[in-house]
Design a protein around this motif. Structure first.
Motif, PDB file in Angstrom:
ATOM      1  N   LEU A   1      32.417 -38.415 -52.990  1.00  0.00           N
ATOM      2  CA  LEU A   1      31.110 -38.415 -52.338  1.00  0.00           C
ATOM      3  C   LEU A   1      30.302 -37.185 -52.746  1.00  0.00           C
ATOM      4  O   LEU A   1      29.097 -37.278 -52.980  1.00  0.00           O
ATOM      5  CB  LEU A   1      31.277 -38.481 -50.816  1.00  0.00           C
ATOM      6  N   TYR A   2      30.950 -36.041 -52.853  1.00  0.00           N
ATOM      7  CA  TYR A   2      30.284 -34.803 -53.272  1.00  0.00           C
ATOM      8  C   TYR A   2      29.659 -35.000 -54.651  1.00  0.00           C
ATOM      9  O   TYR A   2      28.508 -34.635 -54.893  1.00  0.00           O
ATOM     10  CB  TYR A   2      31.298 -33.655 -53.274  1.00  0.00           C
ATOM     11  N   ARG A   3      30.433 -35.594 -55.555  1.00  0.00           N
ATOM     12  CA  ARG A   3      29.935 -35.838 -56.919  1.00  0.00           C
ATOM     13  C   ARG A   3      28.845 -36.907 -56.921  1.00  0.00           C
ATOM     14  O   ARG A   3      27.814 -36.755 -57.590  1.00  0.00           O
ATOM     15  CB  ARG A   3      31.087 -36.237 -57.836  1.00  0.00           C
ATOM     16  N   THR A   4      29.045 -37.972 -56.167  1.00  0.00           N
ATOM     17  CA  THR A   4      28.073 -39.064 -56.114  1.00  0.00           C
ATOM     18  C   THR A   4      26.713 -38.569 -55.625  1.00  0.00           C
ATOM     19  O   THR A   4      25.676 -38.966 -56.151  1.00  0.00           O
ATOM     20  CB  THR A   4      28.581 -40.193 -55.191  1.00  0.00           C
ATOM     21  N   LEU A   5      26.734 -37.688 -54.634  1.00  0.00           N
ATOM     22  CA  LEU A   5      25.488 -37.145 -54.075  1.00  0.00           C
ATOM     23  C   LEU A   5      24.934 -35.992 -54.902  1.00  0.00           C
ATOM     24  O   LEU A   5      23.899 -35.427 -54.554  1.00  0.00           O
ATOM     25  CB  LEU A   5      25.715 -36.694 -52.626  1.00  0.00           C
ATOM     26  N   GLN A   6      25.634 -35.633 -55.967  1.00  0.00           N
ATOM     27  CA  GLN A   6      25.220 -34.556 -56.881  1.00  0.00           C
ATOM     28  C   GLN A   6      24.974 -33.240 -56.136  1.00  0.00           C
ATOM     29  O   GLN A   6      23.989 -32.538 -56.364  1.00  0.00           O
ATOM     30  CB  GLN A   6      23.990 -34.974 -57.688  1.00  0.00           C
ATOM     31  N   LEU A   7      25.909 -32.919 -55.247  1.00  0.00           N
ATOM     32  CA  LEU A   7      25.765 -31.713 -54.432  1.00  0.00           C
ATOM     33  C   LEU A   7      26.093 -30.435 -55.195  1.00  0.00           C
ATOM     34  O   LEU A   7      25.932 -29.339 -54.663  1.00  0.00           O
ATOM     35  CB  LEU A   7      26.621 -31.837 -53.171  1.00  0.00           C
ATOM     36  N   ASP A   8      26.526 -30.573 -56.437  1.00  0.00           N
ATOM     37  CA  ASP A   8      26.770 -29.395 -57.269  1.00  0.00           C
ATOM     38  C   ASP A   8      25.477 -28.885 -57.919  1.00  0.00           C
ATOM     39  O   ASP A   8      25.483 -27.864 -58.593  1.00  0.00           O
ATOM     40  CB  ASP A   8      27.828 -29.685 -58.330  1.00  0.00           C
ATOM     41  N   ASN A   9      24.370 -29.562 -57.666  1.00  0.00           N
ATOM     42  CA  ASN A   9      23.073 -29.158 -58.207  1.00  0.00           C
ATOM     43  C   ASN A   9      22.721 -27.762 -57.689  1.00  0.00           C
ATOM     44  O   ASN A   9      22.562 -27.564 -56.483  1.00  0.00           O
ATOM     45  CB  ASN A   9      22.012 -30.176 -57.776  1.00  0.00           C
ATOM     46  N   PRO A  10      22.598 -26.771 -58.587  1.00  0.00           N
ATOM     47  CA  PRO A  10      22.334 -25.395 -58.139  1.00  0.00           C
ATOM     48  C   PRO A  10      20.978 -25.208 -57.464  1.00  0.00           C
ATOM     49  O   PRO A  10      20.751 -24.184 -56.816  1.00  0.00           O
ATOM     50  CB  PRO A  10      22.426 -24.573 -59.423  1.00  0.00           C
ATOM     51  N   GLU A  11      20.088 -26.176 -57.599  1.00  0.00           N
ATOM     52  CA  GLU A  11      18.765 -26.052 -56.971  1.00  0.00           C
ATOM     53  C   GLU A  11      18.776 -26.429 -55.493  1.00  0.00           C
ATOM     54  O   GLU A  11      17.798 -26.196 -54.787  1.00  0.00           O
ATOM     55  CB  GLU A  11      17.744 -26.888 -57.736  1.00  0.00           C
ATOM     56  N   LEU A  12      19.877 -26.997 -55.019  1.00  0.00           N
ATOM     57  CA  LEU A  12      19.963 -27.360 -53.607  1.00  0.00           C
ATOM     58  C   LEU A  12      20.057 -26.105 -52.749  1.00  0.00           C
ATOM     59  O   LEU A  12      20.785 -25.163 -53.072  1.00  0.00           O
ATOM     60  CB  LEU A  12      21.173 -28.254 -53.353  1.00  0.00           C
ATOM     61  N   THR A  13      19.347 -26.108 -51.640  1.00  0.00           N
ATOM     62  CA  THR A  13      19.371 -24.976 -50.717  1.00  0.00           C
ATOM     63  C   THR A  13      20.528 -25.138 -49.735  1.00  0.00           C
ATOM     64  O   THR A  13      21.128 -26.218 -49.622  1.00  0.00           O
ATOM     65  CB  THR A  13      18.055 -24.897 -49.918  1.00  0.00           C
ATOM     66  N   ASN A  14      20.808 -24.084 -48.987  1.00  0.00           N
ATOM     67  CA  ASN A  14      21.820 -24.175 -47.932  1.00  0.00           C
ATOM     68  C   ASN A  14      21.460 -25.284 -46.948  1.00  0.00           C
ATOM     69  O   ASN A  14      22.330 -26.050 -46.527  1.00  0.00           O
ATOM     70  CB  ASN A  14      21.958 -22.842 -47.202  1.00  0.00           C
ATOM     71  N   ASP A  15      20.181 -25.389 -46.584  1.00  0.00           N
ATOM     72  CA  ASP A  15      19.772 -26.437 -45.646  1.00  0.00           C
ATOM     73  C   ASP A  15      19.989 -27.823 -46.245  1.00  0.00           C
ATOM     74  O   ASP A  15      20.379 -28.751 -45.521  1.00  0.00           O
ATOM     75  CB  ASP A  15      18.318 -26.253 -45.214  1.00  0.00           C
ATOM     76  N   ASP A  16      19.772 -27.982 -47.556  1.00  0.00           N
ATOM     77  CA  ASP A  16      20.053 -29.271 -48.205  1.00  0.00           C
ATOM     78  C   ASP A  16      21.528 -29.621 -48.059  1.00  0.00           C
ATOM     79  O   ASP A  16      21.881 -30.769 -47.767  1.00  0.00           O
ATOM     80  CB  ASP A  16      19.712 -29.221 -49.707  1.00  0.00           C
ATOM     81  N   LEU A  17      22.390 -28.641 -48.254  1.00  0.00           N
ATOM     82  CA  LEU A  17      23.831 -28.865 -48.162  1.00  0.00           C
ATOM     83  C   LEU A  17      24.247 -29.167 -46.720  1.00  0.00           C
ATOM     84  O   LEU A  17      25.062 -30.057 -46.480  1.00  0.00           O
ATOM     85  CB  LEU A  17      24.596 -27.670 -48.720  1.00  0.00           C
ATOM     86  N   PHE A  18      23.654 -28.453 -45.768  1.00  0.00           N
ATOM     87  CA  PHE A  18      23.938 -28.737 -44.357  1.00  0.00           C
ATOM     88  C   PHE A  18      23.479 -30.157 -43.997  1.00  0.00           C
ATOM     89  O   PHE A  18      24.172 -30.870 -43.265  1.00  0.00           O
ATOM     90  CB  PHE A  18      23.262 -27.724 -43.433  1.00  0.00           C
ATOM     91  N   GLN A  19      22.324 -30.560 -44.504  1.00  0.00           N
ATOM     92  CA  GLN A  19      21.826 -31.910 -44.243  1.00  0.00           C
ATOM     93  C   GLN A  19      22.793 -32.959 -44.786  1.00  0.00           C
ATOM     94  O   GLN A  19      23.021 -33.996 -44.150  1.00  0.00           O
ATOM     95  CB  GLN A  19      20.436 -32.104 -44.862  1.00  0.00           C
ATOM     96  N   ALA A  20      23.388 -32.676 -45.940  1.00  0.00           N
ATOM     97  CA  ALA A  20      24.366 -33.613 -46.520  1.00  0.00           C
ATOM     98  C   ALA A  20      25.585 -33.741 -45.617  1.00  0.00           C
ATOM     99  O   ALA A  20      26.087 -34.853 -45.387  1.00  0.00           O
ATOM    100  CB  ALA A  20      24.771 -33.149 -47.921  1.00  0.00           C
ATOM    101  N   ILE A  21      26.059 -32.608 -45.075  1.00  0.00           N
ATOM    102  CA  ILE A  21      27.206 -32.657 -44.158  1.00  0.00           C
ATOM    103  C   ILE A  21      26.828 -33.399 -42.880  1.00  0.00           C
ATOM    104  O   ILE A  21      27.617 -34.181 -42.345  1.00  0.00           O
ATOM    105  CB  ILE A  21      27.735 -31.247 -43.836  1.00  0.00           C
TER     106      ILE A  21
END
Length: 116
Positions: A65-85
């Motif tokens: 799921l992490y890979r599918t959502l492309q959460l390794d994108n360095p442009e994502l902010t902390n809030d983007d990552l929290f929103q994903a969780i």
């Protein structure tokens, strides 16, 4: 002393951590995080208690799921990552033990002993 355990009963490390706490005479407040709806404030507080530098450190980076959502994108902010969780609680690493203002990811399970 109230100890919380973000727990997945199907995870061997989570079960080992629960057993370790029980052996120490601790009956934690068990939070089945896969069924839990996290708020942004709750995730930010957990992140702070874990004393991490990036929310990715509290995420299951090897998960499909992490890979599918492309959460390794360095442009994502902390809030983007929290929103994903918040949208997919399965992204949260497990288990996590919280004791007051400190928290620890139980990998390995013995690592949680440092906050008890």
């Amino acid at each position: 002393m109230t100890i919380a355990l973000y727990h997945n009963p199907r995870c061997s490390k989570s079960r080992e951590t629960l057993n370790l706490l029980t052996e120490k005479g601790i009956q934690p407040n068990i939070i089945l995080y896969l069924d839990h709806s996290f708020s942004l404030a709750e995730l930010q507080a957990l992140f702070q208690k874990l004393a991490l530098t990036s929310p990715r450190e509290m995420m299951r980076k090897k998960d499909d799921l992490y890979r599918t959502l492309q959460l390794d994108n360095p442009e994502l902010t902390n809030d983007d990552l929290f929103q994903a969780i918040m949208a997919h609680s399965a992204l949260l690493e497990r288990p996590i033990v919280v004791n007051g203002n400190k928290a620890k990811i139980g990998r390995p399970p013995e690592s949680v002993l440092s906050i008890l």
